[in-house]
Design an enzyme around this catalytic site. Sequence first.
Site, PDB file in Angstrom:
ATOM      1  N   GLU A 154     -10.105  -1.139   5.130  1.00 37.49           N
ATOM      2  CA  GLU A 154      -8.936  -1.297   6.005  1.00 37.49           C
ATOM      3  C   GLU A 154      -9.397  -1.382   7.452  1.00 37.49           C
ATOM      4  O   GLU A 154      -8.771  -2.022   8.289  1.00 37.49           O
ATOM      5  CB  GLU A 154      -7.988  -0.106   5.814  1.00 37.49           C
ATOM      6  CG  GLU A 154      -6.729  -0.176   6.677  1.00 37.49           C
ATOM      7  CD  GLU A 154      -5.701   0.912   6.360  1.00 37.49           C
ATOM      8  OE1 GLU A 154      -5.932   1.716   5.444  1.00 37.49           O
ATOM      9  OE2 GLU A 154      -4.676   0.955   7.034  1.00 37.49           O
ATOM     10  N   GLN A 181       0.837  -1.210   0.000  1.00 38.42           N
ATOM     11  CA  GLN A 181       0.000   0.000   0.000  1.00 38.42           C
ATOM     12  C   GLN A 181       0.869   1.256   0.000  1.00 38.42           C
ATOM     13  O   GLN A 181       1.580   1.510   0.972  1.00 38.42           O
ATOM     14  CB  GLN A 181      -0.892   0.000   1.245  1.00 38.42           C
ATOM     15  CG  GLN A 181      -1.804   1.218   1.360  1.00 38.42           C
ATOM     16  CD  GLN A 181      -2.569   1.245   2.684  1.00 38.42           C
ATOM     17  OE1 GLN A 181      -2.118   0.667   3.673  1.00 38.42           O
ATOM     18  NE2 GLN A 181      -3.703   1.918   2.697  1.00 38.42           N
ATOM     19  N   GLY A 182       0.768   2.042  -1.051  1.00 35.66           N
ATOM     20  CA  GLY A 182       1.566   3.274  -1.163  1.00 35.66           C
ATOM     21  C   GLY A 182       0.709   4.509  -0.949  1.00 35.66           C
ATOM     22  O   GLY A 182       0.397   5.238  -1.898  1.00 35.66           O
ATOM     23  N   TYR A 183       0.290   4.733   0.285  1.00 36.48           N
ATOM     24  CA  TYR A 183      -0.477   5.924   0.630  1.00 36.48           C
ATOM     25  C   TYR A 183       0.447   6.974   1.272  1.00 36.48           C
ATOM     26  O   TYR A 183       0.622   8.072   0.756  1.00 36.48           O
ATOM     27  CB  TYR A 183      -1.582   5.580   1.631  1.00 36.48           C
ATOM     28  CG  TYR A 183      -2.909   5.151   1.030  1.00 36.48           C
ATOM     29  CD1 TYR A 183      -2.980   4.530  -0.204  1.00 36.48           C
ATOM     30  CD2 TYR A 183      -4.100   5.353   1.727  1.00 36.48           C
ATOM     31  CE1 TYR A 183      -4.200   4.131  -0.733  1.00 36.48           C
ATOM     32  CE2 TYR A 183      -5.330   4.957   1.204  1.00 36.48           C
ATOM     33  CZ  TYR A 183      -5.374   4.349  -0.021  1.00 36.48           C
ATOM     34  OH  TYR A 183      -6.580   3.961  -0.533  1.00 36.48           O
ATOM     35  N   SER A 184       1.026   6.611   2.442  1.00 35.17           N
ATOM     36  CA  SER A 184       1.731   7.607   3.269  1.00 35.17           C
ATOM     37  C   SER A 184       3.027   8.092   2.618  1.00 35.17           C
ATOM     38  O   SER A 184       3.696   7.356   1.892  1.00 35.17           O
ATOM     39  CB  SER A 184       2.084   7.005   4.626  1.00 35.17           C
ATOM     40  OG  SER A 184       0.940   6.485   5.237  1.00 35.17           O
ATOM     41  N   SER A 187      -4.344   7.347  13.364  1.00 35.01           N
ATOM     42  CA  SER A 187      -3.791   7.348  14.724  1.00 35.01           C
ATOM     43  C   SER A 187      -4.911   7.536  15.761  1.00 35.01           C
ATOM     44  O   SER A 187      -5.984   8.069  15.452  1.00 35.01           O
ATOM     45  CB  SER A 187      -2.743   8.453  14.885  1.00 35.01           C
ATOM     46  OG  SER A 187      -3.394   9.694  15.017  1.00 35.01           O
ATOM     47  N   ASN A 188      -4.635   7.106  16.992  1.00 38.01           N
ATOM     48  CA  ASN A 188      -5.669   7.203  18.038  1.00 38.01           C
ATOM     49  C   ASN A 188      -6.040   8.654  18.331  1.00 38.01           C
ATOM     50  O   ASN A 188      -7.192   8.944  18.660  1.00 38.01           O
ATOM     51  CB  ASN A 188      -5.202   6.484  19.298  1.00 38.01           C
ATOM     52  CG  ASN A 188      -5.322   4.968  19.155  1.00 38.01           C
ATOM     53  OD1 ASN A 188      -5.492   4.463  18.042  1.00 38.01           O
ATOM     54  ND2 ASN A 188      -5.250   4.253  20.260  1.00 38.01           N
ATOM     55  N   GLU A 189      -5.074   9.569  18.201  1.00 37.87           N
ATOM     56  CA  GLU A 189      -5.396  10.993  18.419  1.00 37.87           C
ATOM     57  C   GLU A 189      -6.414  11.455  17.369  1.00 37.87           C
ATOM     58  O   GLU A 189      -7.389  12.145  17.690  1.00 37.87           O
ATOM     59  CB  GLU A 189      -4.136  11.869  18.326  1.00 37.87           C
ATOM     60  CG  GLU A 189      -3.149  11.701  19.463  1.00 37.87           C
ATOM     61  CD  GLU A 189      -2.245  10.474  19.307  1.00 37.87           C
ATOM     62  OE1 GLU A 189      -2.348   9.779  18.273  1.00 37.87           O
ATOM     63  OE2 GLU A 189      -1.457  10.206  20.227  1.00 37.87           O
TER      64      GLU A 189
HETATM   65  C1  LIG Z   1       4.139  -0.013  11.411  1.00 36.94           C
HETATM   66  C2  LIG Z   1       3.452   0.884  10.432  1.00 36.94           C
HETATM   67  C3  LIG Z   1       3.027   0.378   9.224  1.00 36.94           C
HETATM   68  C4  LIG Z   1       2.440   1.219   8.288  1.00 36.94           C
HETATM   69  N1  LIG Z   1       2.112   0.700   7.051  1.00 36.94           N
HETATM   70  C5  LIG Z   1       1.702   1.530   6.080  1.00 36.94           C
HETATM   71  C6  LIG Z   1       1.516   1.057   4.747  1.00 36.94           C
HETATM   72  O1  LIG Z   1       1.694  -0.142   4.464  1.00 36.94           O
HETATM   73  N2  LIG Z   1       1.172   1.940   3.793  1.00 36.94           N
HETATM   74  C7  LIG Z   1       0.947   3.253   4.062  1.00 36.94           C
HETATM   75  O2  LIG Z   1       0.615   3.989   3.146  1.00 36.94           O
HETATM   76  N3  LIG Z   1       1.106   3.743   5.311  1.00 36.94           N
HETATM   77  C8  LIG Z   1       1.487   2.902   6.314  1.00 36.94           C
HETATM   78  N4  LIG Z   1       1.682   3.391   7.592  1.00 36.94           N
HETATM   79  C9  LIG Z   1       1.560   4.830   7.817  1.00 36.94           C
HETATM   80  C10 LIG Z   1       0.432   5.246   8.732  1.00 36.94           C
HETATM   81  O3  LIG Z   1      -0.766   5.244   8.045  1.00 36.94           O
HETATM   82  C11 LIG Z   1       0.814   6.634   9.248  1.00 36.94           C
HETATM   83  O4  LIG Z   1       1.932   6.468  10.120  1.00 36.94           O
HETATM   84  C12 LIG Z   1      -0.310   7.302   9.989  1.00 36.94           C
HETATM   85  O5  LIG Z   1      -1.309   7.673   9.103  1.00 36.94           O
HETATM   86  C13 LIG Z   1       0.174   8.551  10.782  1.00 36.94           C
HETATM   87  O6  LIG Z   1       0.852   9.409   9.926  1.00 36.94           O
HETATM   88  P1  LIG Z   1       2.319   9.959  10.265  1.00 36.94           P
HETATM   89  O7  LIG Z   1       3.167   8.809  10.703  1.00 36.94           O
HETATM   90  O8  LIG Z   1       2.786  10.763   9.105  1.00 36.94           O
HETATM   91  O9  LIG Z   1       2.143  10.895  11.529  1.00 36.94           O
HETATM   92  P2  LIG Z   1       1.558  12.366  11.532  1.00 36.94           P
HETATM   93  O10 LIG Z   1       0.304  12.406  10.727  1.00 36.94           O
HETATM   94  O11 LIG Z   1       2.635  13.324  11.178  1.00 36.94           O
HETATM   95  O12 LIG Z   1       1.187  12.541  13.052  1.00 36.94           O
HETATM   96  C14 LIG Z   1       2.173  12.822  14.051  1.00 36.94           C
HETATM   97  C15 LIG Z   1       1.456  12.925  15.385  1.00 36.94           C
HETATM   98  O13 LIG Z   1       0.495  13.988  15.346  1.00 36.94           O
HETATM   99  C16 LIG Z   1      -0.802  13.503  15.681  1.00 36.94           C
HETATM  100  N5  LIG Z   1      -1.810  14.165  14.841  1.00 36.94           N
HETATM  101  C17 LIG Z   1      -1.792  14.312  13.491  1.00 36.94           C
HETATM  102  N6  LIG Z   1      -2.900  14.963  13.078  1.00 36.94           N
HETATM  103  C18 LIG Z   1      -3.651  15.203  14.183  1.00 36.94           C
HETATM  104  C19 LIG Z   1      -4.923  15.826  14.410  1.00 36.94           C
HETATM  105  N7  LIG Z   1      -5.652  16.314  13.398  1.00 36.94           N
HETATM  106  N8  LIG Z   1      -5.367  15.904  15.685  1.00 36.94           N
HETATM  107  C20 LIG Z   1      -4.651  15.394  16.727  1.00 36.94           C
HETATM  108  N9  LIG Z   1      -3.445  14.796  16.579  1.00 36.94           N
HETATM  109  C21 LIG Z   1      -2.955  14.703  15.324  1.00 36.94           C
HETATM  110  C22 LIG Z   1      -0.764  12.011  15.365  1.00 36.94           C
HETATM  111  O14 LIG Z   1      -1.688  11.282  16.124  1.00 36.94           O
HETATM  112  C23 LIG Z   1       0.676  11.658  15.737  1.00 36.94           C
HETATM  113  O15 LIG Z   1       0.765  11.430  17.124  1.00 36.94           O
HETATM  114  C24 LIG Z   1       2.236   2.582   8.579  1.00 36.94           C
HETATM  115  C25 LIG Z   1       2.626   3.085   9.823  1.00 36.94           C
HETATM  116  C26 LIG Z   1       3.225   2.270  10.742  1.00 36.94           C
HETATM  117  C27 LIG Z   1       3.673   2.840  12.046  1.00 36.94           C
END
Ligand SMILES: Cc1cc2nc3c(=O)[nH]c(=O)nc-3n(C[C@H](O)[C@H](O)[C@H](O)COP(=O)(O)OP(=O)(O)OC[C@H]3O[C@@H](n4cnc5c(N)ncnc54)[C@H](O)[C@@H]3O)c2cc1C
Length: 398
Positions: free
Chosen positions: A244, A126-129, A383-385
């Site tokens: 998902e 999955q190439g989203y992030s 994320s839980n937040e």
């Molecule tokens: C082990 C693992 C596997 C993953 N696998 C995939 C994958 O296969 N493909 C893929 O595309 N992605 C994948 N992901 C990515 C995952 O979807 C992202 O990590 C997730 O969406 C959070 O984005 P970020 O890491 O950029 O954190 P950020 O979005 O930068 O967030 C950083 C912090 O800010 C908080 N935050 C952000 N926005 C808000 C808000 N509006 N209100 C309150 N708090 C907020 C978050 O909760 C977090 O604590 C994976 C992540 C992990 C850890």
Amino acid sequence: MDLAYTDDQIAFRDAVRAFLDEALPQRLADKVKGGKRLTKADYEEWHAILNARGWLGVTWPEEFGGPGWDAIERHIFEEETTRAGAPRIVPFGVNMLGPVLMKFGSRAQQDHYLPRILDGSDWWCQGYSEPGAGSDLASLKTTARRDGDSYVVNGQKTWTTLGQYADKIFCLVRTASEGKPQEGISFLLIDMDSPGVEVRPIVLIDGEAEVNEVWFDDVKVPAENLVGEENQGWTIAKYLLTHERTNIAGVGFAQAGLENLRRIARQERADGRPLIEAPFFAAKLAQVEIDLMAMATTNLRTVAAAAAGQAPGAESSMLKIKGTVIRQEINALTRQAVGPYAMPFVSEALDEGANVEAVGPDYAMPATQTYFNNRKLSIYGGSNEVQRQIISKAILEL
Ligand SMILES: Cc1cc2nc3c(=O)[nH]c(=O)nc-3n(C[C@H](O)[C@H](O)[C@H](O)COP(=O)(O)OP(=O)(O)OC[C@H]3O[C@@H](n4cnc5c(N)ncnc54)[C@H](O)[C@@H]3O)c2cc1C
């Protein structure tokens, strides 16, 4: 609402149990229950067994090769397979891309890709992030520029789970920069062996490299690999996320973890008696068990509502938060239960047939690795937040 299973559902559960008794290789169940490292071949073996029985694409309609189960049957299947120690179904092809192609793909894409997902010919990732586009996914920057019969893709994806095994990646790419960011996104299927694709492992806090960066440098992708219309990707992305987030509570995983924790706490000793009888530990164990029972009931309510045709709303956010907090608490208690044996970490000991001495009892070996690995639960899948924000708006109307 009746939360007890009907006679037919009990018969279905017994059929699933009989199948697992016969078809789930003991070797795989031992690895899963013992917290050992699963290989690509292990996942493929289990997928092939399920596919041969017609039980791999459990959310797929019958016309595409699914078993035609309702939400309660799927729930029973998930609960039983997890409890039995079956490897999880790797979701990217079966649970994410499959439903997307059924709804938005062309007939040619459906005919080509769907059978290959089921028979294991294609392993998808999955190439989203991207760096800077996780929770705020719409700000993604990877571009796809139309050039004749192709798109030319440039940019970087990150956290790509098991991308090192993948033959193909489904990507959100930017095809327009005017208007709202959501309006310029498209959904593209890319071969991982295309010239210009590079996979770089990311080693996480548990020492494992299950996630990757995927880089695209002038990667040429046939235009026929576009799913849906150009710039329709956001709609498709949101549709995929609803898939998902099925089984988001992870009740079966929590139950399996709790069972393992109880087994350990019966064997470990504190002040000359089994740890499970030590009041401080027993109280924590009871609390997590109560939380799990409450969550399992809430989960069943949403499953029953889904079976009655209702779409899940903000309840998914509640289940995501509670489910992941409970699993992380079980992991923390497991680490606590094994005491000092949680400290040494012999990574090789997680491999099947490893010729290394584990330090301490076998059950202690994966405690720390699992604890660290499952920090991810409260980050991915929204994320839980962010889930709390959804609850504050949708339920509390703040
Ligand atoms: C082990 C693992 C596997 C993953 N696998 C995939 C994958 O296969 N493909 C893929 O595309 N992605 C994948 N992901 C990515 C995952 O979807 C992202 O990590 C997730 O969406 C959070 O984005 P970020 O890491 O950029 O954190 P950020 O979005 O930068 O967030 C950083 C912090 O800010 C908080 N935050 C952000 N926005 C808000 C808000 N509006 N209100 C309150 N708090 C907020 C978050 O909760 C977090 O604590 C994976 C992540 C992990 C850890």
